[in-house]
Design a protein around this motif. Structure first.
Motif, mmCIF file in Angstrom:
data_model
loop_
_atom_site.group_PDB
_atom_site.id
_atom_site.type_symbol
_atom_site.label_atom_id
_atom_site.label_comp_id
_atom_site.label_asym_id
_atom_site.label_seq_id
_atom_site.Cartn_x
_atom_site.Cartn_y
_atom_site.Cartn_z
ATOM 1 N N ARG A 99 0.844 -1.210 0.000
ATOM 2 C CA ARG A 99 0.000 0.000 0.000
ATOM 3 C C ARG A 99 0.879 1.260 0.000
ATOM 4 N N CYS A 100 0.330 2.336 -0.552
ATOM 5 C CA CYS A 100 1.057 3.618 -0.554
ATOM 6 C C CYS A 100 1.162 4.121 0.888
ATOM 7 N N ARG A 101 2.369 4.520 1.263
ATOM 8 C CA ARG A 101 2.555 4.976 2.641
ATOM 9 C C ARG A 101 1.794 6.288 2.918
ATOM 10 N N LYS A 102 1.582 7.073 1.856
ATOM 11 C CA LYS A 102 0.948 8.386 2.071
ATOM 12 C C LYS A 102 -0.574 8.302 2.132
ATOM 13 N N CYS A 103 -1.179 7.473 1.224
ATOM 14 C CA CYS A 103 -2.640 7.522 1.139
ATOM 15 C C CYS A 103 -3.320 6.174 1.305
ATOM 16 N N GLY A 104 -2.511 5.089 1.347
ATOM 17 C CA GLY A 104 -3.097 3.772 1.610
ATOM 18 C C GLY A 104 -3.678 3.050 0.412
ATOM 19 N N ASN A 164 7.713 -0.222 -4.941
ATOM 20 C CA ASN A 164 8.247 -0.435 -3.600
ATOM 21 C C ASN A 164 9.745 -0.160 -3.677
ATOM 22 N N MET A 165 10.227 0.855 -2.954
ATOM 23 C CA MET A 165 11.644 1.205 -3.003
ATOM 24 C C MET A 165 12.279 0.766 -1.691
ATOM 25 N N GLN A 166 12.825 -0.451 -1.719
ATOM 26 C CA GLN A 166 13.385 -1.016 -0.481
ATOM 27 C C GLN A 166 14.496 -0.141 0.083
ATOM 28 N N GLN A 167 15.244 0.494 -0.835
ATOM 29 C CA GLN A 167 16.365 1.326 -0.386
ATOM 30 C C GLN A 167 15.892 2.505 0.467
ATOM 31 N N HIS A 168 14.634 2.915 0.270
ATOM 32 C CA HIS A 168 14.088 4.028 1.075
ATOM 33 C C HIS A 168 13.015 3.520 2.044
ATOM 34 N N ARG A 169 12.797 2.220 2.053
ATOM 35 C CA ARG A 169 11.692 1.608 2.823
ATOM 36 C C ARG A 169 10.393 2.376 2.577
ATOM 37 N N LEU A 170 10.076 2.490 1.289
ATOM 38 C CA LEU A 170 8.958 3.344 0.898
ATOM 39 C C LEU A 170 8.195 2.736 -0.281
ATOM 40 N N PHE A 207 20.182 14.040 -11.031
ATOM 41 C CA PHE A 207 19.727 12.672 -10.754
ATOM 42 C C PHE A 207 20.737 11.878 -9.916
ATOM 43 N N TYR A 208 21.680 12.562 -9.255
ATOM 44 C CA TYR A 208 22.766 11.806 -8.609
ATOM 45 C C TYR A 208 22.293 10.889 -7.484
ATOM 46 N N LYS A 209 21.090 11.132 -6.952
ATOM 47 C CA LYS A 209 20.584 10.235 -5.893
ATOM 48 C C LYS A 209 19.458 9.343 -6.414
ATOM 49 N N THR A 210 19.203 9.422 -7.729
ATOM 50 C CA THR A 210 18.057 8.713 -8.307
ATOM 51 C C THR A 210 18.473 7.357 -8.868
ATOM 52 N N SER A 265 20.474 -8.171 -1.753
ATOM 53 C CA SER A 265 20.654 -8.639 -0.369
ATOM 54 C C SER A 265 20.926 -7.477 0.590
ATOM 55 N N MET A 266 21.404 -6.340 0.062
ATOM 56 C CA MET A 266 21.706 -5.193 0.944
ATOM 57 C C MET A 266 21.119 -3.920 0.325
ATOM 58 N N PRO A 267 19.798 -3.733 0.433
ATOM 59 C CA PRO A 267 19.186 -2.552 -0.190
ATOM 60 C C PRO A 267 19.854 -1.262 0.285
ATOM 61 N N GLY A 268 20.086 -0.356 -0.658
ATOM 62 C CA GLY A 268 20.691 0.938 -0.300
ATOM 63 C C GLY A 268 22.197 0.971 -0.488
ATOM 64 N N THR A 269 22.785 -0.146 -0.985
ATOM 65 C CA THR A 269 24.254 -0.192 -1.136
ATOM 66 C C THR A 269 24.775 0.919 -2.051
ATOM 67 N N LYS A 270 24.130 1.095 -3.215
ATOM 68 C CA LYS A 270 24.588 2.122 -4.168
ATOM 69 C C LYS A 270 24.542 3.503 -3.528
ATOM 70 N N LEU A 271 23.404 3.749 -2.889
ATOM 71 C CA LEU A 271 23.192 5.088 -2.323
ATOM 72 C C LEU A 271 24.234 5.383 -1.236
ATOM 73 N N ARG A 272 24.454 4.406 -0.341
ATOM 74 C CA ARG A 272 25.433 4.620 0.739
ATOM 75 C C ARG A 272 26.825 4.817 0.164
ATOM 76 N N PHE A 273 27.169 3.997 -0.836
ATOM 77 C CA PHE A 273 28.507 4.061 -1.426
ATOM 78 C C PHE A 273 28.775 5.468 -1.976
ATOM 79 N N TYR A 274 27.815 6.011 -2.713
ATOM 80 C CA TYR A 274 28.047 7.311 -3.347
ATOM 81 C C TYR A 274 27.882 8.472 -2.353
#
Ligand code: Q46
Ligand code: ZN
Ligand code: ZN
Length: 305
Positions: A2-7, A13-19, A204-207, A249-258
């Motif tokens: 479900r959408c976190r904002k409106c249900g 589903n963006m696991q890297q943002h848990r969103l 787009f550096y965080k996209t 296996s490790m969501p968010g790896t790219k984002l943390r690395f950069y």
């Protein structure tokens, strides 16, 4: 899911943002993300003129759409590299870029390499020693030169490219594996104007690539799905595939690395070594007037000579 904002039912589903978000909230979230990235680095303002490098692919068209909706003054530059494989890659991608611009009444300049110089990237890759088996090296040189020249000649304040987080993480990994300190000192998504080189930014550096693709699909943008045929077997692709496995296996790896690298940069981890070369960089090409580190002609003019 479900959408976190409106249900209502989520489309992503963006696991890297848990969103997880529905269509409407995802599109809105993307626009806010880009607005924040632009503001964080003070990349450009609404009064400035932007030139966006457009390839006809999902990233550049999604970014153009977002910047246009955010009411930035943004023109496009498409470089037709003359890659005429069985899918007619260059002409197909040019068509998508033109269609996008026409639908929104935006300015798009087309630079056709073969018409302007007599050589396509395919020709250069086979003719020139620098391009031998490495069309991307010669292509990068051509694109950097043409984009900078157009931005300056047409009075743009800033050159915008649609490199996404997957691109940046792959480049950073490559530079780290080689300990290329000069590249590691300038991997920021914002490079100020210097020595005749226009300011360069990457909103787009965080996209994640997956996010820009979802944005393009949900906005019904008709982008070219094929990749450039020369991108197969590139090292960048290998790095990207590995990152995608790690993300599983490790969501968010790219984002943390950069992002952690950017923080390390801010703390002086990789001092700018370019200053040593400033006197050299400050020279002008005798033929085209663009900045060059070698005496006489710049690499672009030498290539065609
Ligand atoms: S367009 Fe040019 Fe890329 Fe094609 S030849 Fe290589 S660099 S892969 S972004
Ligand atoms: Zn929602
Ligand atoms: Zn030159």
């Amino acid at each position: 899911m479900r959408c976190r904002k409106c249900g209502v039912k989520a489309v992503i589903n963006m696991q890297q943002h848990r969103l997880s978000l529905c269509r409407e909230h995802f599109l809105d979230w993307m626009m806010r993300q880009i607005e924040n990235s632009v503001e964080n680095y003070k990349m450009f303002s609404k009064n400035e003129r932007l030139l966006l490098a457009v390839s006809g692919g999902k990233d550049s068209l999604a970014l153009w759409d977002i910047l246009w909706r955010l009411e930035y003054k943004v023109d496009g530059l498409y470089i037709n590299l003359g890659i005429d494989n069985e899918n007619n890659y260059s002409n197909q991608s040019q068509q998508r870029a033109q269609e996008f611009a026409e639908l929104r009444n935006l300015n798009l300049t087309i630079f056709n390499l073969k018409n302007e110089t007599g050589h396509s990237i395919t020709d250069l890759a086979s003719e020139n020693y620098r391009g031998q088996k490495k069309p991307c090296s010669v292509c990068g040189l051509v694109k950097r030169h043409v984009m900078n020249r157009y931005a300056i000649d047409k009075g743009h304040d800033v050159l915008v490219t649609a490199h996404n987080l997957d691109d940046e993480a792959a480049i950073l990994l490559s530079n780290t594996l080689n300990w290329s300190l000069s590249f590691l000192s300038r991997g920021q998504p914002y490079l100020p104007a210097k020595h005749g080189l226009v300011r360069k930014v990457k909103p787009f550096y965080k996209t994640y690539e997956r996010e820009s693709a979802a944005y393009a699909i949900l906005r019904n943008i008709n982008y070219i799905d094929d990749e450039c045929p020369f991108s197969k077997n590139s090292k960048q692709l290998i790095f990207k595939e590995n990152f995608n496995e790690w993300e599983e296996s490790m969501p968010g790896t790219k984002l943390r690395f950069y992002i952690n690298y950017l923080q390390a940069l801010d703390h002086g981890a990789f001092p700018d070594r370019q200053q040593d070369n400033e006197i050299l960089i400050n020279q002008q090409c005798q033929s085209c007037g663009q900045p060059t580190i070698s005496e006489g002609l710049c690499s672009y003019c030498r290539l065609f000579k």
